[in-house]
Design a protein around this motif. Structure first.
Motif, PDB file in Angstrom:
ATOM      1  N   ILE A 122       1.535  -6.263   4.881  1.00  0.00           N
ATOM      2  CA  ILE A 122       0.362  -6.331   4.003  1.00  0.00           C
ATOM      3  C   ILE A 122      -0.672  -5.268   4.343  1.00  0.00           C
ATOM      4  CG2 ILE A 122      -1.521  -7.862   3.215  1.00  0.00           C
ATOM      5  CD1 ILE A 122       1.307  -8.839   2.430  1.00  0.00           C
ATOM      6  N   MET A 123      -0.807  -4.959   5.619  1.00  0.00           N
ATOM      7  CA  MET A 123      -1.856  -4.047   6.080  1.00  0.00           C
ATOM      8  C   MET A 123      -1.258  -2.967   6.979  1.00  0.00           C
ATOM      9  SD  MET A 123      -4.785  -5.033   4.862  1.00  0.00           S
ATOM     10  CE  MET A 123      -6.244  -4.821   5.870  1.00  0.00           C
ATOM     11  N   ARG A 144      -2.018   4.862   5.757  1.00  0.00           N
ATOM     12  CA  ARG A 144      -1.060   4.811   4.640  1.00  0.00           C
ATOM     13  C   ARG A 144       0.381   4.937   5.130  1.00  0.00           C
ATOM     14  NH1 ARG A 144      -3.445   7.471  -0.855  1.00  0.00           N
ATOM     15  NH2 ARG A 144      -5.655   7.126  -0.430  1.00  0.00           N
ATOM     16  N   LEU A 145       1.298   4.695   4.207  1.00  0.00           N
ATOM     17  CA  LEU A 145       2.729   4.833   4.478  1.00  0.00           C
ATOM     18  C   LEU A 145       3.307   5.864   3.531  1.00  0.00           C
ATOM     19  CD1 LEU A 145       4.399   1.327   4.803  1.00  0.00           C
ATOM     20  CD2 LEU A 145       4.365   3.180   6.487  1.00  0.00           C
ATOM     21  N   ASP A 146       4.253   6.631   4.043  1.00  0.00           N
ATOM     22  CA  ASP A 146       4.926   7.628   3.213  1.00  0.00           C
ATOM     23  C   ASP A 146       6.075   6.970   2.448  1.00  0.00           C
ATOM     24  OD1 ASP A 146       6.239   9.728   2.082  1.00  0.00           O
ATOM     25  OD2 ASP A 146       6.523  10.863   3.936  1.00  0.00           O
ATOM     26  N   GLY A 147       5.867   6.788   1.144  1.00  0.00           N
ATOM     27  CA  GLY A 147       6.853   6.118   0.310  1.00  0.00           C
ATOM     28  C   GLY A 147       8.132   6.921   0.101  1.00  0.00           C
ATOM     29  N   GLY A 195       8.908   3.788   4.816  1.00  0.00           N
ATOM     30  CA  GLY A 195       7.883   3.466   3.823  1.00  0.00           C
ATOM     31  C   GLY A 195       8.388   2.515   2.755  1.00  0.00           C
ATOM     32  N   PHE A 235       8.157  -1.417   3.149  1.00  0.00           N
ATOM     33  CA  PHE A 235       6.900  -2.197   3.066  1.00  0.00           C
ATOM     34  C   PHE A 235       6.127  -1.859   1.798  1.00  0.00           C
ATOM     35  CE2 PHE A 235       8.153  -1.641   7.480  1.00  0.00           C
ATOM     36  CZ  PHE A 235       8.405  -2.957   7.785  1.00  0.00           C
ATOM     37  N   PRO A 236       6.702  -2.254   0.646  1.00  0.00           N
ATOM     38  CA  PRO A 236       6.138  -1.819  -0.639  1.00  0.00           C
ATOM     39  C   PRO A 236       4.785  -2.435  -0.975  1.00  0.00           C
ATOM     40  CG  PRO A 236       7.901  -3.390  -1.004  1.00  0.00           C
ATOM     41  CD  PRO A 236       7.911  -3.081   0.468  1.00  0.00           C
ATOM     42  N   ASP A 237       4.380  -3.466  -0.239  1.00  0.00           N
ATOM     43  CA  ASP A 237       3.119  -4.144  -0.571  1.00  0.00           C
ATOM     44  C   ASP A 237       1.983  -3.767   0.374  1.00  0.00           C
ATOM     45  OD1 ASP A 237       4.561  -5.403  -2.515  1.00  0.00           O
ATOM     46  OD2 ASP A 237       4.444  -7.413  -1.656  1.00  0.00           O
ATOM     47  N   GLN A 238       2.259  -2.858   1.308  1.00  0.00           N
ATOM     48  CA  GLN A 238       1.224  -2.554   2.309  1.00  0.00           C
ATOM     49  C   GLN A 238       0.036  -1.836   1.679  1.00  0.00           C
ATOM     50  OE1 GLN A 238       1.024   0.526   5.602  1.00  0.00           O
ATOM     51  NE2 GLN A 238       2.216  -1.062   6.613  1.00  0.00           N
ATOM     52  N   ALA A 239      -1.160  -2.348   1.925  1.00  0.00           N
ATOM     53  CA  ALA A 239      -2.381  -1.721   1.419  1.00  0.00           C
ATOM     54  C   ALA A 239      -2.507  -0.311   1.980  1.00  0.00           C
ATOM     55  CB  ALA A 239      -3.599  -2.555   1.814  1.00  0.00           C
ATOM     56  N   GLN A 240      -3.114   0.557   1.180  1.00  0.00           N
ATOM     57  CA  GLN A 240      -3.234   1.968   1.547  1.00  0.00           C
ATOM     58  C   GLN A 240      -4.706   2.293   1.757  1.00  0.00           C
ATOM     59  OE1 GLN A 240       0.079   4.035   1.556  1.00  0.00           O
ATOM     60  NE2 GLN A 240       0.051   1.889   2.172  1.00  0.00           N
ATOM     61  N   LEU A 241      -5.038   2.656   2.979  1.00  0.00           N
ATOM     62  CA  LEU A 241      -6.434   2.923   3.309  1.00  0.00           C
ATOM     63  C   LEU A 241      -6.589   4.333   3.852  1.00  0.00           C
ATOM     64  CD1 LEU A 241      -5.906  -0.356   3.955  1.00  0.00           C
ATOM     65  CD2 LEU A 241      -8.303  -0.181   4.515  1.00  0.00           C
TER      66      LEU A 241
END
Ligand SMILES: [Mg+2]
Ligand SMILES: [Mg+2]
Lengths: 312, 312
Positions: free
Chosen positions: A27-28, A102-105, A110, A113-119
């Motif tokens: 999630i985070m 953030r995560l590199d999709g 990446g 974890f398709p639901d991870q919030a991007q900050l």
């Protein structure tokens, strides 16, 4: 008498604990203060996280010895690629230049974890920052599963390893959180050093037998354990022999027999990292003490639906 | 000149906005302060939520006119079943006896949100509490999509409806948040009353043509719109005729033609409630202004992966 940290991770007839893996990685942003704060804010008081040490000997919270390309961005805003710097070759002041929000999709990691919030503007936290967060009165029920990541490049020098253990333990003690922290590792020799330096802090032994397609190659730390393949070996007995209070098997490894043996020996059993609903259900059926998960809300939902609590 | 609230919900070439539906219903209890705080904490500055009024004329944030069994627990800790009390028949002091922190997994509704965190001691918030939350300096970029839920049992008396609109608008104005709030409804006659009472606050018109299996029957409020089936009717033109600044179609309804027409008319277009990855992608392909979602982290991930921003 069981140590209070161990009680905090132990289930009972109507309680199975929820441990937020790297905060709440699903999630985070993983191993971030915002992630830990999220987990705590939903009543997940047990936090798992990973500690390594910078060149200037600051214990920091991040999973890998090398900066992790799919979640680290440089000052240019781009995700790292190719060979990444080692934390042990960076000063703290350099490490906090990277953004871990953030995560590199485009990467396999990446996509997991398709639901991870991007900050933006999220930095690798010092261990000390998390200790400060959980020292707030509102989080006085929280307990820490502090994973020490050994560094294969450095551990040839036992001096380095001893200094790492010592730096971590003294931060935890100085924060007054020794009685709310477990020391946890795949490297049983590191945990032996923990026992030597601080015999009154419980240690938690990680194991993995089955291959995990997801986790394979993700980690660059050492796994140092006894030989579990030797005939007649019982992992729970090995954990007890090594002075462990917790056993943390990979969730695909655990069997009824081992769980019963662990119970008979008085071990607390926490399984990692359980994310799929059907796997969560199987762990509830087995009635482990604690479920380590990237999706703590999902585990709360399964437990709540089945009439279990996760808190006292 | 475009009103600042409308600018806040409008996308541009490299920006598509993310609006947290009922806060972040997929992750946190819906229409709860902890849910709104979660959305804000991940940089989702646009919040959608639903307002109804108690018997003692307190505007409160909850979706249905009748307490919603799958998410409301009584003092006995049990989810409500059977016919539930109406908010308009409860005093505020009675309404806050219910706990809205969990979902009943035995219900179809509960099954739709398997990742929602489960908390205890969470109460239906007053509108005023959310206004206070977003008044904190750290949230000064936030904007509100305040949905007014009309009450079919009360609206026969236009006196009641006018009092509802007036109570909501005066709370928002008194909190100094009129320039950060949109008034939003399926009930176009209620929005006409908003325009009459407060012509300088923008209004946002909800529409739905396709049936939604999920949302059907969930809502007990009124839908009052012009007849969209009449030959030659263009919904965006109807929204403009009604004085709207935003058009919020159900995401399955929107077409290229209607979107182009809305653009030509200067309408901002926000689609609801978009949760599945393939639907999120289709809305990004269409390049709507804003995506209203129960999973704001998931929409951030899709936008980030495709090179879009959601904030200025
Ligand atoms: Mg770990
Ligand atoms: Mg709504």
């Amino acid at each position: 008498m069981t140590l209070p940290q161990v009680v905090a991770f132990s289930g009972n007839r109507d309680t199975i604990r929820v441990v937020g893996h790297r905060g709440a990685r699903g999630i985070m942003p993983e191993n971030s203060l915002v992630g830990f704060d999220f987990a705590l804010s939903i009543g997940v008081n047990l936090l798992e996280f990973d500690v390594v040490m910078t060149m200037d000997h600051v214990p920091v919270i991040t999973h890998n010895n090398e900066l992790h390309g799919p979640s680290f961005r440089g000052k240019d805003g781009k995700f790292l690629s190719g060979t990444c710097p080692r934390v042990s070759n960076l000063q703290m002041a350099d490490l906090v230049q990277y953004d871990i929000g953030r995560l590199d999709g485009q990467t396999e990691y990446g996509k997991r974890f398709p639901d991870q919030a991007q900050l933006d503007g999220i930095r690798v936290p010092r261990l000390g920052e998390l200790l400060q967060l959980v020292s707030q009165p509102k989080y006085n029920q929280s307990h820490l599963m502090l994973e020490l990541k050994s560094d294969p490049h450095q551990d040839a020098e036992s001096r380095h390893r001893d200094a790492f253990v010592s730096a971590v333990i003294s931060e935890v003690r100085n924060a007054g959180l020794a009685d709310r922290t477990l020391l946890h590792s795949f490297d049983w020799s590191l945990l032996a050093e923990c026992r030597r330096q601080q015999p009154d802090m419980p240690v938690s032994f990680l194991t993995q037998i089955c291959e995990s397609a997801n986790e394979a190659g993700e980690d660059s730390s050492n796994t140092i354990t006894p030989d579990f393949d030797a005939p007649g070996t019982s992992i729970p007995d090995e954990v007890i022999r090594a002075g462990g209070s917790l056993w943390c098997p990979y969730y695909k490894d655990i069997t009824d027999t081992d769980l019963a043996r662990a119970r008979a020996l008085g071990l607390c059993v926490a399984v990692w990292t359980v994310n799929a609903p059907e796997d969560i259900d199987r762990m509830i059926d087995l009635h482990v003490d604690a479920i380590i998960t990237d999706y703590p809300g999902r585990v709360q939902r399964r437990l709540s639906d089945r009439g279990y609590k996760w808190q006292d």
